[in-house]
Structure formats: C-alpha cells, structure tokens
Write a protein that holds these residues in place. Structure first.
Motif, PDB file in Angstrom:
ATOM      1  N   GLY A 142       0.818  -1.216   0.000  1.00 20.87           N
ATOM      2  CA  GLY A 142       0.000   0.000   0.000  1.00 20.87           C
ATOM      3  C   GLY A 142       0.844   1.256   0.000  1.00 20.87           C
ATOM      4  O   GLY A 142       0.553   2.226  -0.706  1.00 20.87           O
ATOM      5  N   VAL A 143       1.929   1.236   0.786  1.00 25.18           N
ATOM      6  CA  VAL A 143       2.815   2.403   0.834  1.00 25.18           C
ATOM      7  C   VAL A 143       3.536   2.551  -0.498  1.00 25.18           C
ATOM      8  O   VAL A 143       3.724   3.677  -0.996  1.00 25.18           O
ATOM      9  CB  VAL A 143       3.804   2.268   2.014  1.00 25.18           C
ATOM     10  CG1 VAL A 143       4.838   3.382   1.981  1.00 25.18           C
ATOM     11  CG2 VAL A 143       3.059   2.270   3.332  1.00 25.18           C
ATOM     12  N   ILE A 144       3.926   1.434  -1.122  1.00 23.25           N
ATOM     13  CA  ILE A 144       4.588   1.491  -2.441  1.00 23.25           C
ATOM     14  C   ILE A 144       3.628   2.072  -3.476  1.00 23.25           C
ATOM     15  O   ILE A 144       4.002   2.954  -4.262  1.00 23.25           O
ATOM     16  CB  ILE A 144       5.086   0.099  -2.858  1.00 23.25           C
ATOM     17  CG1 ILE A 144       6.228  -0.349  -1.934  1.00 23.25           C
ATOM     18  CG2 ILE A 144       5.543   0.114  -4.313  1.00 23.25           C
ATOM     19  CD1 ILE A 144       6.670  -1.775  -2.153  1.00 23.25           C
ATOM     20  N   LEU A 145       2.379   1.603  -3.471  1.00 19.71           N
ATOM     21  CA  LEU A 145       1.382   2.127  -4.420  1.00 19.71           C
ATOM     22  C   LEU A 145       1.071   3.596  -4.126  1.00 19.71           C
ATOM     23  O   LEU A 145       0.908   4.396  -5.058  1.00 19.71           O
ATOM     24  CB  LEU A 145       0.115   1.293  -4.376  1.00 19.71           C
ATOM     25  CG  LEU A 145       0.236  -0.119  -4.953  1.00 19.71           C
ATOM     26  CD1 LEU A 145      -1.059  -0.888  -4.753  1.00 19.71           C
ATOM     27  CD2 LEU A 145       0.582  -0.056  -6.422  1.00 19.71           C
ATOM     28  N   LEU A 146       1.006   3.941  -2.857  1.00 21.46           N
ATOM     29  CA  LEU A 146       0.767   5.341  -2.489  1.00 21.46           C
ATOM     30  C   LEU A 146       1.935   6.222  -2.920  1.00 21.46           C
ATOM     31  O   LEU A 146       1.742   7.337  -3.428  1.00 21.46           O
ATOM     32  CB  LEU A 146       0.553   5.451  -0.973  1.00 21.46           C
ATOM     33  CG  LEU A 146       0.034   6.782  -0.458  1.00 21.46           C
ATOM     34  CD1 LEU A 146      -1.310   7.114  -1.082  1.00 21.46           C
ATOM     35  CD2 LEU A 146      -0.089   6.733   1.051  1.00 21.46           C
ATOM     36  N   ALA A 158       1.851   9.286  -5.582  1.00 19.88           N
ATOM     37  CA  ALA A 158       2.419  10.606  -5.277  1.00 19.88           C
ATOM     38  C   ALA A 158       3.434  11.020  -6.348  1.00 19.88           C
ATOM     39  O   ALA A 158       3.471  12.180  -6.778  1.00 19.88           O
ATOM     40  CB  ALA A 158       3.070  10.595  -3.899  1.00 19.88           C
ATOM     41  N   LEU A 159       4.261  10.061  -6.798  1.00 16.09           N
ATOM     42  CA  LEU A 159       5.231  10.349  -7.863  1.00 16.09           C
ATOM     43  C   LEU A 159       4.518  10.743  -9.152  1.00 16.09           C
ATOM     44  O   LEU A 159       4.917  11.706  -9.820  1.00 16.09           O
ATOM     45  CB  LEU A 159       6.135   9.137  -8.097  1.00 16.09           C
ATOM     46  CG  LEU A 159       7.179   9.293  -9.198  1.00 16.09           C
ATOM     47  CD1 LEU A 159       8.195  10.368  -8.801  1.00 16.09           C
ATOM     48  CD2 LEU A 159       7.861   7.974  -9.461  1.00 16.09           C
ATOM     49  N   LEU A 160       3.440  10.032  -9.510  1.00 14.46           N
ATOM     50  CA  LEU A 160       2.664  10.391 -10.697  1.00 14.46           C
ATOM     51  C   LEU A 160       2.038  11.774 -10.548  1.00 14.46           C
ATOM     52  O   LEU A 160       1.990  12.541 -11.521  1.00 14.46           O
ATOM     53  CB  LEU A 160       1.566   9.351 -10.958  1.00 14.46           C
ATOM     54  CG  LEU A 160       2.017   8.051 -11.601  1.00 14.46           C
ATOM     55  CD1 LEU A 160       0.857   7.070 -11.694  1.00 14.46           C
ATOM     56  CD2 LEU A 160       2.580   8.317 -12.990  1.00 14.46           C
ATOM     57  N   LEU A 161       1.579  12.091  -9.343  1.00 19.64           N
ATOM     58  CA  LEU A 161       0.987  13.408  -9.101  1.00 19.64           C
ATOM     59  C   LEU A 161       2.030  14.511  -9.276  1.00 19.64           C
ATOM     60  O   LEU A 161       1.757  15.541  -9.888  1.00 19.64           O
ATOM     61  CB  LEU A 161       0.391  13.459  -7.690  1.00 19.64           C
ATOM     62  CG  LEU A 161      -0.384  14.712  -7.324  1.00 19.64           C
ATOM     63  CD1 LEU A 161      -1.588  14.854  -8.241  1.00 19.64           C
ATOM     64  CD2 LEU A 161      -0.830  14.650  -5.885  1.00 19.64           C
ATOM     65  N   VAL A 162       3.245  14.284  -8.777  1.00 25.50           N
ATOM     66  CA  VAL A 162       4.321  15.270  -8.939  1.00 25.50           C
ATOM     67  C   VAL A 162       4.684  15.412 -10.416  1.00 25.50           C
ATOM     68  O   VAL A 162       4.870  16.532 -10.915  1.00 25.50           O
ATOM     69  CB  VAL A 162       5.552  14.874  -8.091  1.00 25.50           C
ATOM     70  CG1 VAL A 162       6.773  15.699  -8.465  1.00 25.50           C
ATOM     71  CG2 VAL A 162       5.240  15.025  -6.614  1.00 25.50           C
ATOM     72  N   LEU A 163       4.787  14.292 -11.137  1.00 25.48           N
ATOM     73  CA  LEU A 163       5.105  14.351 -12.577  1.00 25.48           C
ATOM     74  C   LEU A 163       3.991  15.071 -13.353  1.00 25.48           C
ATOM     75  O   LEU A 163       4.287  15.867 -14.263  1.00 25.48           O
ATOM     76  CB  LEU A 163       5.322  12.942 -13.125  1.00 25.48           C
ATOM     77  CG  LEU A 163       6.600  12.246 -12.674  1.00 25.48           C
ATOM     78  CD1 LEU A 163       6.633  10.803 -13.209  1.00 25.48           C
ATOM     79  CD2 LEU A 163       7.823  13.009 -13.132  1.00 25.48           C
ATOM     80  N   LEU A 164       2.745  14.811 -12.988  1.00 24.66           N
ATOM     81  CA  LEU A 164       1.625  15.492 -13.646  1.00 24.66           C
ATOM     82  C   LEU A 164       1.678  16.994 -13.374  1.00 24.66           C
ATOM     83  O   LEU A 164       1.445  17.811 -14.279  1.00 24.66           O
ATOM     84  CB  LEU A 164       0.290  14.907 -13.178  1.00 24.66           C
ATOM     85  CG  LEU A 164      -0.956  15.543 -13.776  1.00 24.66           C
ATOM     86  CD1 LEU A 164      -1.015  15.294 -15.277  1.00 24.66           C
ATOM     87  CD2 LEU A 164      -2.205  15.010 -13.109  1.00 24.66           C
ATOM     88  N   GLY A 165       1.992  17.375 -12.139  1.00 24.75           N
ATOM     89  CA  GLY A 165       2.130  18.803 -11.806  1.00 24.75           C
ATOM     90  C   GLY A 165       3.253  19.456 -12.590  1.00 24.75           C
ATOM     91  O   GLY A 165       3.103  20.574 -13.084  1.00 24.75           O
ATOM     92  N   ALA A 166       4.394  18.755 -12.704  1.00 27.25           N
ATOM     93  CA  ALA A 166       5.524  19.303 -13.470  1.00 27.25           C
ATOM     94  C   ALA A 166       5.162  19.448 -14.946  1.00 27.25           C
ATOM     95  O   ALA A 166       5.493  20.463 -15.581  1.00 27.25           O
ATOM     96  CB  ALA A 166       6.748  18.411 -13.301  1.00 27.25           C
ATOM     97  N   TYR A 167       4.466  18.459 -15.491  1.00 24.99           N
ATOM     98  CA  TYR A 167       4.043  18.523 -16.894  1.00 24.99           C
ATOM     99  C   TYR A 167       3.074  19.683 -17.104  1.00 24.99           C
ATOM    100  O   TYR A 167       3.192  20.443 -18.072  1.00 24.99           O
ATOM    101  CB  TYR A 167       3.396  17.207 -17.315  1.00 24.99           C
ATOM    102  CG  TYR A 167       2.788  17.259 -18.693  1.00 24.99           C
ATOM    103  CD1 TYR A 167       3.600  17.292 -19.824  1.00 24.99           C
ATOM    104  CD2 TYR A 167       1.411  17.318 -18.869  1.00 24.99           C
ATOM    105  CE1 TYR A 167       3.050  17.362 -21.096  1.00 24.99           C
ATOM    106  CE2 TYR A 167       0.856  17.395 -20.130  1.00 24.99           C
ATOM    107  CZ  TYR A 167       1.681  17.415 -21.238  1.00 24.99           C
ATOM    108  OH  TYR A 167       1.129  17.491 -22.476  1.00 24.99           O
TER     109      TYR A 167
END
Length: 154
Positions: free
Chosen positions: A44-48, A52-61
């Motif tokens: 669960g922590v790995i998926l979370l 979070a990493l995808l959210l940061v990448l989406l924000g950067a994009y």
C-alpha cells in the motif's frame, strides 16, 4: 477549468480519506515481486508512493505546458505589435503619398485655372475690342452729329 480543478481536489481528498481509514492494511508488510527479486514491504505504501510520484510528474508537466503556452502567447503578442507597427507605418506612408498626389493635383488645377482665366480675359478683351470697333464704325458712318457727341465724350 475550475470544475476540473475542484474535481481533482475532491478525488485527492477522497484518496486521502481512504488511505487514513485503511492505513493499517496499507502498512502491513507483504511479499512484493520486483521481477528480479522478491522483497518484504508494505504494498500500500509502495502504491501510495507511486501515486504521489505520478501526481508530482503530472504537476511538473502541467507547469511546463502552462509556461510554454505563456511564452507562446508572449511571442504572438510581440509579433502582433510588430505587425501593427508595420501596418501603421504603411498607412502613414499611404497618407503621405496621397497628400503629395493631392498637392500635385491641386497645383496642376491651379495652373490650369490660371491658364483658362488668362484665355478668358484675352477672349473677353478681344470681344470688347470688336464691340468697340463695331461701335466706332457705326458711329463713324452716321454723320457729323455723332462726331460731335463722340468728341464731347472724349
């Protein structure tokens, strides 16, 4: 756009509530396969963390896309100002040319008017001269009485 942002915040809030409500399940260690090795970690922590990493990448994009759009808009605004300046200069040039053409036309008309005026004056003087000649001849043929009146007028 605001609706999409509000929907994104709502989904993040629901995800956070889900994580808080199920933290004991998400933090439980399980065997996780990394394709080359198997480790014992909380899935669960790995998926979370991945979320979070995808959210940061989406924000950067999104930030880079917004920045490039703003730079493009600035470039278009600069080109538009340059084109407007060129159009204003061309319009001023056309007005200058029109002014010069009108001045030349007025000068030509002035010369033509003076020429016609001189010609009219000459023809009027000639007509008056003919009338005077005819009058003189007519007065000269009537006799001595007309000669007396002509002498008294002179």
């Amino acid at each position: 756009m605001r609706l999409l942002g509000a929907l994104g915040i709502l989904v993040l809030g629901l995800l956070a509530a889900f994580v808080i409500a199920n933290w004991h399940v998400l933090a439980a260690p399980v065997e996780v396969s990394l394709l080359v090795a198997t480790i014992n970690a909380p899935a669960g922590v790995i998926l979370l963390g991945g979320t979070a990493l995808l959210l940061v990448l989406l924000g950067a994009y999104t930030l880079s896309l917004h920045t490039s759009t703003l730079l493009e808009a600035r470039r278009h605004a600069k080109e538009l100002r340059e084109q407007r300046l060129l159009a204003d200069q061309a319009e001023a040039s056309r007005f200058t040319e029109l002014n010069a053409a009108m001045q030349k036309e007025f000068a030509d008309l002035r010369v033509e008017l003076q020429k016609v005026s001189v010609e009219s004056s000459n023809s009027l003087a000639a007509a008056i001269g003919e009338v005077e000649d005819k009058l003189d001849r007519a007065l000269g043929t009537t006799g001595a009485a007309t000669g007396l009146t002509q002498r008294s007028i002179s």
